[in-house]
Design an enzyme around this catalytic site. Sequence first.
Site, PDB file in Angstrom:
ATOM      1  N   HIS A   1      -0.837  -6.421  15.946  1.00 37.44           N
ATOM      2  CA  HIS A   1       0.315  -7.031  15.250  1.00 37.44           C
ATOM      3  C   HIS A   1       1.095  -5.983  14.465  1.00 37.44           C
ATOM      4  O   HIS A   1       1.815  -6.312  13.510  1.00 37.44           O
ATOM      5  CB  HIS A   1      -0.126  -8.125  14.243  1.00 37.44           C
ATOM      6  CG  HIS A   1      -0.784  -9.318  14.857  1.00 37.44           C
ATOM      7  ND1 HIS A   1      -1.866  -9.938  14.285  1.00 37.44           N
ATOM      8  CD2 HIS A   1      -0.504 -10.015  15.971  1.00 37.44           C
ATOM      9  CE1 HIS A   1      -2.243 -10.967  15.031  1.00 37.44           C
ATOM     10  NE2 HIS A   1      -1.429 -11.033  16.066  1.00 37.44           N
TER      11      HIS A   1
ATOM     12  N   ARG B   1     -10.588 -17.471  18.000  1.00 35.61           N
ATOM     13  CA  ARG B   1     -11.464 -16.299  17.776  1.00 35.61           C
ATOM     14  C   ARG B   1     -12.266 -16.463  16.486  1.00 35.61           C
ATOM     15  O   ARG B   1     -11.741 -16.953  15.489  1.00 35.61           O
ATOM     16  CB  ARG B   1     -10.636 -15.012  17.670  1.00 35.61           C
ATOM     17  CG  ARG B   1      -9.904 -14.643  18.936  1.00 35.61           C
ATOM     18  CD  ARG B   1      -9.281 -13.253  18.798  1.00 35.61           C
ATOM     19  NE  ARG B   1      -8.342 -12.999  19.864  1.00 35.61           N
ATOM     20  CZ  ARG B   1      -7.053 -12.766  19.676  1.00 35.61           C
ATOM     21  NH1 ARG B   1      -6.538 -12.730  18.456  1.00 35.61           N
ATOM     22  NH2 ARG B   1      -6.254 -12.536  20.704  1.00 35.61           N
TER      23      ARG B   1
ATOM     24  N   ARG C   1       6.755  -4.114  24.917  1.00 33.52           N
ATOM     25  CA  ARG C   1       5.641  -4.248  24.000  1.00 33.52           C
ATOM     26  C   ARG C   1       4.380  -3.836  24.752  1.00 33.52           C
ATOM     27  O   ARG C   1       4.101  -4.357  25.835  1.00 33.52           O
ATOM     28  CB  ARG C   1       5.517  -5.700  23.547  1.00 33.52           C
ATOM     29  CG  ARG C   1       4.369  -5.895  22.618  1.00 33.52           C
ATOM     30  CD  ARG C   1       4.216  -7.336  22.232  1.00 33.52           C
ATOM     31  NE  ARG C   1       3.145  -7.449  21.249  1.00 33.52           N
ATOM     32  CZ  ARG C   1       2.655  -8.588  20.841  1.00 33.52           C
ATOM     33  NH1 ARG C   1       3.126  -9.721  21.297  1.00 33.52           N
ATOM     34  NH2 ARG C   1       1.691  -8.612  19.949  1.00 33.52           N
TER      35      ARG C   1
ATOM     36  N   ASN D   1       7.902  -8.373  27.138  1.00 27.39           N
ATOM     37  CA  ASN D   1       6.533  -8.533  26.641  1.00 27.39           C
ATOM     38  C   ASN D   1       5.720  -9.142  27.780  1.00 27.39           C
ATOM     39  O   ASN D   1       5.758 -10.348  28.010  1.00 27.39           O
ATOM     40  CB  ASN D   1       6.552  -9.453  25.410  1.00 27.39           C
ATOM     41  CG  ASN D   1       5.172  -9.651  24.807  1.00 27.39           C
ATOM     42  OD1 ASN D   1       4.177  -9.151  25.334  1.00 27.39           O
ATOM     43  ND2 ASN D   1       5.119 -10.381  23.711  1.00 27.39           N
TER      44      ASN D   1
ATOM     45  N   GLU E   1       9.490  -9.292  16.155  1.00 30.91           N
ATOM     46  CA  GLU E   1       8.956  -8.108  16.825  1.00 30.91           C
ATOM     47  C   GLU E   1       9.945  -7.575  17.854  1.00 30.91           C
ATOM     48  O   GLU E   1      10.069  -6.368  18.050  1.00 30.91           O
ATOM     49  CB  GLU E   1       7.626  -8.459  17.502  1.00 30.91           C
ATOM     50  CG  GLU E   1       6.536  -8.760  16.500  1.00 30.91           C
ATOM     51  CD  GLU E   1       5.359  -9.507  17.095  1.00 30.91           C
ATOM     52  OE1 GLU E   1       4.380  -8.855  17.447  1.00 30.91           O
ATOM     53  OE2 GLU E   1       5.425 -10.753  17.203  1.00 30.91           O
TER      54      GLU E   1
END
Length: 400
Positions: A180, A241, A91, A7, A384
Amino acid sequence: MNVLVINAGSSSLKYQLMDPATGNVTAKGLCERIGLDGRLTHKVPATGKKVEKDIPMPTHKEAIEAVMSILVDPADGVIKSVDEIDAVGHRVLHGGDKFVESCIIDEACKQAIRDCIPLGPLHNPANLMGIEACEKAMPGKPQVAVFDTAFHMTMPPKAYRYAIPTKYYTEDHLRRYGFHGTSHRYVSLRAAELLGRDPAELKVVSCHLGNGSSLAAIDGGRCVDTSMGLTPLAGLPMGTRAGDMDVGVVEFIANKYDMTISEAVNLLNKESGMLGLSGVSSDFRDLEQAAEKENHRATVALKIFEYRVRKMIAEYAAAMGGVDVVVFTAGVGENAPETRAHILHGLEFMGITCDPEKNNCRGKEQIISRDGAPVIVMVVPTNEELMIAQDTMELVLDQE
Ligand code: AMP
């Protein structure tokens, strides 16, 4: 089979070496400060061993070389030779509308990831650097790209289109993509497995609540709606965010404070959300502590977050015409019982309950709704990396 899961971020690179069939992780770690100086943290779960080393990493190539070298190191490594790695799974953030599923990396795949750089300007170049560094370090080794956006490509146009002139969709591909996806896919499949149900017969609202947060509505195993958009800025308020808001705010801030659009959007990405609201931190643990000490702004920030998640769970149930399972995952979803309880409080009218005793759990698979309640609410820690490793194994075996 041994799959190396990578990743790659702009200045960091996480890795895990695992057997996708069992989920057993033989080694994992993190390269940080790539492009600055370089630091490797390497862990071997079976022995609890942890190694930290400063290693120069001017680019991702040196970072991957450092990973290869520690994996085969006689003292700290877990394999004798790089040949014991069967494949590499990456990823990749943005697959645009080109990728509906994971794919074997070849020149066409790399070009398509490159073509998606305008949609994922921060992440896709780093993901490509990780891929190319692995090609150099392990020539000929099969590699697979697993996209954060792919799971959401089953959304219907009514969910993914923005109500702006059509040419921006047809010419510029501006639409909701969502992120996601690998996490939402993993937890929805795992929830069905734990319940002994076929994913095809379940309506699931998946709540990935971490530093970045998103919800997904998953009907019969297919994503039908999700809260992030063209970029991860949309949807819920997050660590830093803003989430969904009137875009007129951007114009107001830019005009009044003499900022460019990029500067104003940067403010919404990096200085807003829980951090901006609370003035304390973007980290939910810090917020909980501050709220306990009666910090009003931290309390308000948490209330806004919980309210927005609660409303969206109901919205997604409406989108699917019902809900069978609500799943919580990621840092906050897995570890913050109080936040989960506050989110769920008020959804009893639609059969969604929270058993305080069962909910008093962190980081483990657990049903937290009351016995016999119409909707099952559960915690499923995300994985993941396992999903990436399994996709990699399947595609590589199919190719052989
Ligand atoms: P993630 O992005 O999934 O790694 O999640 C990171 C977020 O999870 C941070 O805001 C953490 O504060 C939060 N988190 C992790 N552990 C806990 C905990 N025990 N209680 C509350 N929040 C937590």
